[in-house]
Structures are given as C-alpha cells and as structure tokens.
Design an enzyme around this catalytic site. Structure first.
Site, mmCIF file in Angstrom:
data_model
loop_
_atom_site.group_PDB
_atom_site.id
_atom_site.type_symbol
_atom_site.label_atom_id
_atom_site.label_comp_id
_atom_site.label_asym_id
_atom_site.label_seq_id
_atom_site.Cartn_x
_atom_site.Cartn_y
_atom_site.Cartn_z
ATOM 1 N N LYS A 105 -6.097 -5.976 -1.890
ATOM 2 C CA LYS A 105 -6.190 -4.920 -0.777
ATOM 3 C C LYS A 105 -4.770 -4.254 -0.955
ATOM 4 C CE LYS A 105 -8.042 -2.672 3.002
ATOM 5 N NZ LYS A 105 -7.735 -1.635 2.252
ATOM 6 N N LYS A 141 -1.562 -2.733 -4.806
ATOM 7 C CA LYS A 141 -0.857 -1.389 -4.444
ATOM 8 C C LYS A 141 -1.169 -0.439 -5.554
ATOM 9 C CE LYS A 141 1.230 0.238 -0.943
ATOM 10 N NZ LYS A 141 1.376 -0.307 0.494
ATOM 11 N N SER A 397 -7.510 -2.356 8.512
ATOM 12 C CA SER A 397 -8.350 -1.946 7.372
ATOM 13 C C SER A 397 -9.530 -3.246 6.987
ATOM 14 C CB SER A 397 -7.534 -2.063 6.047
ATOM 15 O OG SER A 397 -7.198 -0.979 6.049
HETATM 16 P P1 NAD Z 1 3.953 8.866 5.739
HETATM 17 O O1 NAD Z 1 3.977 9.607 4.348
HETATM 18 O O2 NAD Z 1 2.881 9.194 6.553
HETATM 19 O O3 NAD Z 1 5.331 8.946 6.559
HETATM 20 C C1 NAD Z 1 6.650 9.004 5.986
HETATM 21 C C2 NAD Z 1 7.582 9.639 6.621
HETATM 22 O O4 NAD Z 1 8.732 9.362 6.232
HETATM 23 C C3 NAD Z 1 7.028 11.398 6.166
HETATM 24 O O5 NAD Z 1 7.149 12.018 7.586
HETATM 25 C C4 NAD Z 1 8.462 11.532 5.467
HETATM 26 O O6 NAD Z 1 8.858 13.090 5.502
HETATM 27 C C5 NAD Z 1 9.482 10.711 6.128
HETATM 28 N N1 NAD Z 1 10.747 10.388 5.050
HETATM 29 C C6 NAD Z 1 10.760 10.527 3.691
HETATM 30 N N2 NAD Z 1 11.655 10.092 3.224
HETATM 31 C C7 NAD Z 1 12.519 10.173 4.198
HETATM 32 C C8 NAD Z 1 14.141 9.949 4.345
HETATM 33 N N3 NAD Z 1 14.910 9.884 3.235
HETATM 34 N N4 NAD Z 1 14.497 9.811 5.491
HETATM 35 C C9 NAD Z 1 13.641 9.998 6.796
HETATM 36 N N5 NAD Z 1 12.520 10.036 6.578
HETATM 37 C C10 NAD Z 1 11.765 10.265 5.404
HETATM 38 O O7 NAD Z 1 3.847 7.349 5.305
HETATM 39 P P2 NAD Z 1 3.753 5.984 6.066
HETATM 40 O O8 NAD Z 1 2.166 5.755 5.954
HETATM 41 O O9 NAD Z 1 4.053 6.434 7.608
HETATM 42 O O10 NAD Z 1 4.600 5.035 5.367
HETATM 43 C C11 NAD Z 1 5.827 4.589 5.967
HETATM 44 C C12 NAD Z 1 6.399 3.297 5.724
HETATM 45 O O11 NAD Z 1 5.269 2.455 6.118
HETATM 46 C C13 NAD Z 1 6.210 2.961 3.999
HETATM 47 O O12 NAD Z 1 7.251 2.232 3.808
HETATM 48 C C14 NAD Z 1 4.885 2.467 3.905
HETATM 49 O O13 NAD Z 1 4.687 1.777 2.727
HETATM 50 C C15 NAD Z 1 4.921 1.604 5.099
HETATM 51 N N6 NAD Z 1 3.492 1.082 5.682
HETATM 52 C C16 NAD Z 1 2.422 2.078 5.753
HETATM 53 C C17 NAD Z 1 1.397 1.515 6.444
HETATM 54 C C18 NAD Z 1 0.234 2.480 6.708
HETATM 55 O O14 NAD Z 1 -0.578 2.207 7.060
HETATM 56 N N7 NAD Z 1 0.463 3.807 6.400
HETATM 57 C C19 NAD Z 1 1.013 0.115 6.346
HETATM 58 C C20 NAD Z 1 2.123 -0.710 6.125
HETATM 59 C C21 NAD Z 1 3.288 -0.057 5.773
#
Ligand code: NAD
Length: 506
Positions: A105, A141, A397
């Site tokens: 996953k 991933k 999930s």
């Molecule tokens: P997303 O794409 O929904 O949001 C990321 C946000 O960060 C966007 O709004 C983007 O514009 C902003 N961003 C990009 N570069 C940036 C910078 N330099 N400074 C400030 N903001 C910036 O992604 P997400 O799903 O929210 O994921 C964010 C983090 O959380 C990632 O590291 C991801 O791996 C982790 N994560 C996500 C999930 C999930 O369920 N989506 C689960 C676990 C971990």
C-alpha cells in the site's frame, strides 16, 4: 489522443545498497550517500533513521538487511500528446519496498520532484508506517515526475490512465497485490480514473474497486478518508501533549485550546489538520504555501483563507493576514507546534537552528533531514515522527479496502439494531428514575453509529494506541520518539519475516 508506440519499462528486483559514511557537522552518518547540497538524500535519510533504530532493535543482521532493501522497483516511460504537434515523454515509478504482507500500500504522487530515490524512500516509510499502526499491508509508493498544474484536465486523465495501464500490465496494481492511494498532487478524482482503468483490465473481478483507496464516496470510497491524515495528525499531537514527559520537556499544558500552531502546506493534509486544530480551540497563526506565507498572531480563519486560496491561487491579497514573501520563513515563526505538511527536507542544516517551535509534528513525509533532526533534539524540541503521525491516511485507507471487500457500508447492518437496544435501555432508566430525557438528550444517547462515526472512532483508537506504544518504547530504551517508532516497526516486520519462514532461517 494520438497513440504512440514508444514505451520503456524497467523492473528491478531486490538488490543490496551501496553505503558510504559522510560526516556532517562533525557527526558521521553511516550508510548515507550525500546529495548535491551536502545532506543525505531523502532515501538515505530514511536509512539513517532505520540504522539507528536497527542497532537497538534486537533483530538479527540477516533480517535487518532484508527488511531494509526494497523488494522491487518499476520505472516506465510513456508519451503524452500535450498539443496538436507536441509529445512529452513522461517517467513514472512504482516501488514495492516490502511484500512481507500483501497487498502492498502507498500513495501516488504527481510532482516535478518525483524520482526513483524519492519513491523508494516513501515506499520504505510506508512499510514502517503500516507496521506501526498494525495495518496488515506491505509498503509501496508510486509517482510521475510532472507538475500537475501544467496540464489540462483531459491531459491529466490521459496521464493517469496511461500510468495505470503500465501498472496493470506489470502486475503492480490489484486489490490483493498493490493498492495505491492519493498523495501530493493527486486526489479522489485520480483514484476514480485509476479504478476505472483497472476495471477495464479485470471486468470479472468482483473485488476490483478495492484496487485503490481514497476514491469518491459514490465510487466505493469511505466517509472520513479525505480528512483522515489531518485528523490523525490532530489525534497524535493531542495524545503526545497529554504525556507528562512532553509537558515537562516543552513547558506546554495538555490543552489544545490556545496553542499557537504554524502549518507549512495548505493541501489535503495541511488544510484538514488546520481545520481540526481550529475546531478544538487552537490558533493557527501561520500557514505557508508554495509562493508565500500568511500570518496572523490572533489566529487565521481557516475556511476563509482556504476559499481565498482556491479562488486566487495564492495568499497574496488575502484579507486579515500579513503576507510573508519568503515562504520558508514560515518555519521559523515563534509557535508552540510546527506542522510541516508539504515536502521532504524542508528543515535542514540551513534553518534548523532558527526553528522556534516547542513541538514539530511531521505531517509530511521526511520534512526533517537527519542532521537537522539532531540539532532540533539538542535544542529540546520534541519531534513527532512522520511514520507515526501521518499514519491516519493509510489507517482509513485500510478501512476503505475492507469496505470494498465486504461490499457494504460500515454500520449498515448494525445502526438500527444498536438504536433499538439503546432505546429500550433509556426507557428502563427513565421509568426507574421517574424523569423523561429531553429529545436532544435521548438522541445523543440512542443514535446508532454512521460510517463516519465508526471511521473516526477506529482512527482515534489506532492513533492513540500507536502513540502509546511509541512513548512506551521511547521511555524503556531512553530514546527519541522517531527511533522508538522505527524500533517498534522493525520488530513487528521481523516477526512476520522470521515467523513465516520468509528468511529461510536455519
Ligand atoms: P497536496 O498536494 O494535497 O498538498 C501539498 C501542498 O503543499 C499544496 O497545497 C502545495 O501547493 C504545497 N506546497 C508545495 N510546495 C510547497 C512549499 N515549498 N512550501 C509550502 N507549501 C508547498 O499533498 P498532501 O496529500 O497534502 O501531502 C502533503 C504531505 O503529506 C506529503 O509529504 C505527503 O507525502 C504526506 N502525506 C499525505 C497523505 C495523504 O493522505 N494525502 C498521507 C500521509 C502523508
């Protein structure tokens, strides 16, 4: 869309890693390969953290080396027509870090920074994350190296479907094999395209909608998945704040109310974390986005700022906030809790000494480099590690996958039955007490659980249990929370490898 024939796929199976020992700030980081900016790459950072925990895990070297190396890795290139006479060749990846439990996953990321080492690092974190929250999956991933904002909706759909075709052809997707989910740059929409493409390859598979999670509710998604990671971050921070050891180290009380919070990244994770902290009385004083940050020491109205961002594409010009043009400076604001929720390696040797938070809650994956991690710990900052704190997404999930395999909404068989039993109990109490409950009192006691209630409750229970396990290992071994989380994960994975004979132990 013109169909082109050019396509390359590369599948690499388990291999051993080359290891070097760089010295950063006088400290040796064994097994790290330094990247251009003199700090370990994301993948090497994960391995540095792993190695530190491995030494005290009590697990044999043979098993440790097997856990650490990725099982297999797929790289594909495929063409996409961007306008009438132009074709771009895109590169996509999917890494299975550990298939000790199936399915594996992990999310799919659309971002220009995607490359093999980034995907491998994220896949490894998924293995450890699933173990920490007792989700019975291996870690994976995937990603495509694109900026999704540069493509039209139709092009994005073609890219997503084409990537899924590659995954289908190489058996890197399926409800019993590999179940992707959203990550940076992807969401429910992309998951729906992936599911639809997969179903075209497997029209007779009754479980085919379980090939991906994070889907829209109408297509088999589960209520609560959108907010799951942010809500899990909230539950985790709240849990750690309740521990006397954290209160003593930070001088903070256990209350969420009034805590000053700064968040980097206002996407799926950052937005929902902000919403839950705000709802429970915290003040979100700063939020950083790609181009700039927003600051208000009295607390930002989350919904207002989010609505503005969606419309304007930037915080510039937003009412009731000061704009911080250098967006990285948001990380240096004086606050109680800093939540990086954007990219990896945001807190590094360049800014670690300038961090002014008492707690850092890693909502993003890998936001702190190992050298910065040591500096922050020396400064007395408590770090709540990614592999634990952002595990709410994979937890829910898992619930969605279970829903898909059972072909039934959670609560459907039990809601009315529970309500009936509780109504009878309330009547009995009313008769004995000689007082009728008000309608709202009755409703709050009698109401049976909806799907979202069950998901929230399962998520809270999972996060609290995982935090407690981490705290307990940290206390018994006198180590930081990240190392403790890795130790717990390594031991659980080793139990599966060794117990099932995968290691062919003698
Ligand atoms: P997303 O794409 O929904 O949001 C990321 C946000 O960060 C966007 O709004 C983007 O514009 C902003 N961003 C990009 N570069 C940036 C910078 N330099 N400074 C400030 N903001 C910036 O992604 P997400 O799903 O929210 O994921 C964010 C983090 O959380 C990632 O590291 C991801 O791996 C982790 N994560 C996500 C999930 C999930 O369920 N989506 C689960 C676990 C971990």
């Amino acid at each position: 869309m013109a169909s082109k024939t050019f396509r390359v796929a590369k599948i690499i199976f388990k291999r051993s890693q080359p290891y070097f020992c760089p010295v950063i700030n006088g400290r040796s980081y064994s097994t790290a390969i330094t990247s251009g900016d003199n700090e370990p790459s994301f993948l090497d950072s994960v391995q540095i953290y792993f190695n530190k925990a491995a030494k005290i895990s009590g697990v044999s070297e043979k098993t440790l080396s097997h856990i650490k190396a990725p099982d297999c890795s797929l790289q594909v290139t495929f063409p996409i027509e961007v306008d009438d006479d132009k074709v771009e060749i895109l590169t996509g990846y999917r890494v299975h870090h550990s298939r000790h439990l199936l399915p594996v996953k992990g999310g799919i990321r659309f971002s220009p920074g995607v490359d093999e080492q980034e995907v491998a690092a994220l896949a490894a974190l998924m293995t450890y994350k699933c173990a920490i929250v007792d989700v019975p999956f291996g870690g994976a991933k995937g990603g495509i190296s694109i900026d999704p904002k540069k493509f039209t909706l139709a092009q994005l759909e073609r890219i997503t479907r084409r990537y899924t075709v590659e995954l289908c052809q190489k058996a890197f997707i399926g409800p019993g094999v590999d179940v992707p989910a959203p990550d940076m740059g992807t969401g429910a929409r992309e998951m729906a395209w992936i599911m639809d493409t997969f179903r075209q390859f497997h029209p007779n598979d009754v479980n085919s909608i379980g090939c991906v999670t994070g889907k829209p509710i109408s297509l088999g998604g589960v209520r609560g998945r959108n907010e799951a990671t942010g809500l899990g971050v909230y539950y985790g921070v709240r849990e750690f704040l309740s521990y006397p050891v954290v209160q003593k180290a930070t001088g903070l009380s256990e209350k969420i109310e009034g805590k000053r919070i700064v968040i980097q990244g206002f996407g799926k994770v950052g937005y929902w974390a902000a919403k839950f902290f705000e709802k429970n009385g915290a003040k979100i004083i700063g939020i950083g986005e790609k181009d700039c940050g927003a600051y208000n020491p009295n607390g930002i109205n989350i919904e207002d700022l989010f609505t503005y961002l969606v419309k304007a594409g930037t915080f510039q010009g937003a009412p009731n906030v000061d704009i911080i043009d250098d967006t990285l400076k948001i990380l240096e604001l004086d606050c109680d809790i800093l939540i990086p929720a954007a990219l990896e390696r945001q807190i590094n040797l360049g800014n670690a000494t300038k961090i002014n938070a008492k707690i850092i809650g890693e909502a993003a994956n890998g936001p702190i480099t190992p050298a910065a991690n040591d500096i922050l710990i020396e400064k007395g900052i408590i770090i709540l590690p990614d592999l634990l704190l952002n595990a709410g997404g994979v937890t829910v999930s898992y619930f969605e996958w279970l829903k898909n395999l059972s072909h039934m909404r959670f609560g459907r068989m039990t809601k009315k039955w529970d309500e009936l039993g509780k109504s009878k109990l309330v009547e009995l109490v009313e008769n004995n007490a000689g007082r009728q409950l008000t309608e709202s009192e009755r409703k709050s006691i009698v109401q049976g659980a909806e799907e979202r209630d069950l998901v929230y409750s399962g998520l809270e229970d999972t996060m609290v249990a995982a935090c407690q396990e981490t705290k307990s290992t940290a206390a018994s071994k006198n180590i930081d929370f990240r190392t403790a989380a890795f130790v717990n994960a390594i031991q659980k994975i080793a139990n599966v490898y060794e117990g099932s004979g995968i290691m062919f132990m003698t």
